[in-house]
Scaffold this motif. Sequence first.
Motif, PDB file in Angstrom:
ATOM      1  N   PRO A 137       1.964  27.979  24.524  1.00 51.98           N
ATOM      2  CA  PRO A 137       3.252  28.629  24.547  1.00 51.98           C
ATOM      3  C   PRO A 137       4.095  28.435  23.355  1.00 51.98           C
ATOM      4  O   PRO A 137       4.122  27.740  22.553  1.00 51.98           O
ATOM      5  N   PHE A 138       4.746  29.738  23.155  1.00 47.97           N
ATOM      6  CA  PHE A 138       5.467  29.653  21.722  1.00 47.97           C
ATOM      7  C   PHE A 138       7.101  29.280  22.379  1.00 47.97           C
ATOM      8  O   PHE A 138       7.485  29.797  23.503  1.00 47.97           O
ATOM      9  N   ARG A 139       7.937  28.577  21.462  1.00 43.93           N
ATOM     10  CA  ARG A 139       9.102  28.022  21.591  1.00 43.93           C
ATOM     11  C   ARG A 139      10.078  28.761  20.932  1.00 43.93           C
ATOM     12  O   ARG A 139      11.203  28.564  21.121  1.00 43.93           O
ATOM     13  N   SER A 140       9.601  29.716  20.090  1.00 49.19           N
ATOM     14  CA  SER A 140      10.708  30.362  19.194  1.00 49.19           C
ATOM     15  C   SER A 140      10.154  31.720  18.790  1.00 49.19           C
ATOM     16  O   SER A 140       8.914  31.869  19.112  1.00 49.19           O
ATOM     17  N   ASP A 141      10.997  32.484  18.197  1.00 49.70           N
ATOM     18  CA  ASP A 141      10.728  33.677  17.534  1.00 49.70           C
ATOM     19  C   ASP A 141      10.154  33.288  15.982  1.00 49.70           C
ATOM     20  O   ASP A 141      10.243  32.010  15.835  1.00 49.70           O
TER      21      ASP A 141
END
Length: 123
Positions: A93-97
């Motif tokens: 999972p990505f938490r930011s751009d």
Amino acid sequence: MSDERASIRYVVDDVQAAVDFYTTHFGFTVNSNVAPAFADVESGPLRLLLSGPPSSGARSTPADMNVPGRNRILVVVDDLDAEMERLDAAGVPFRSDVVSGPGGRQILVTDPTGNLVEVFEPK
């Protein structure tokens, strides 16, 4: 200090899931693993201590210290776009751009417990 490594402790919900995450996605190697209580993984001079619920390292801290921070480990990569594709395909999972700055580009991902990992491509 006698140890040439820097050690960071992450409190995790599932030690084995954390070991699998760091070894699979970021090339850490296992130094010791006594899951479900504790494991430590290494990459170069970084030793990451993974403390599960039954370990003494995961004991509660005083209420005034339970403020979420922005601390994270940083993993340097040569090609951020390729790493993002690889991590996305693996379901990380990505938490930011992506953030770009004078030093390079970065994106934040989380381990299975939600601890932050900065994936950084220097300029």
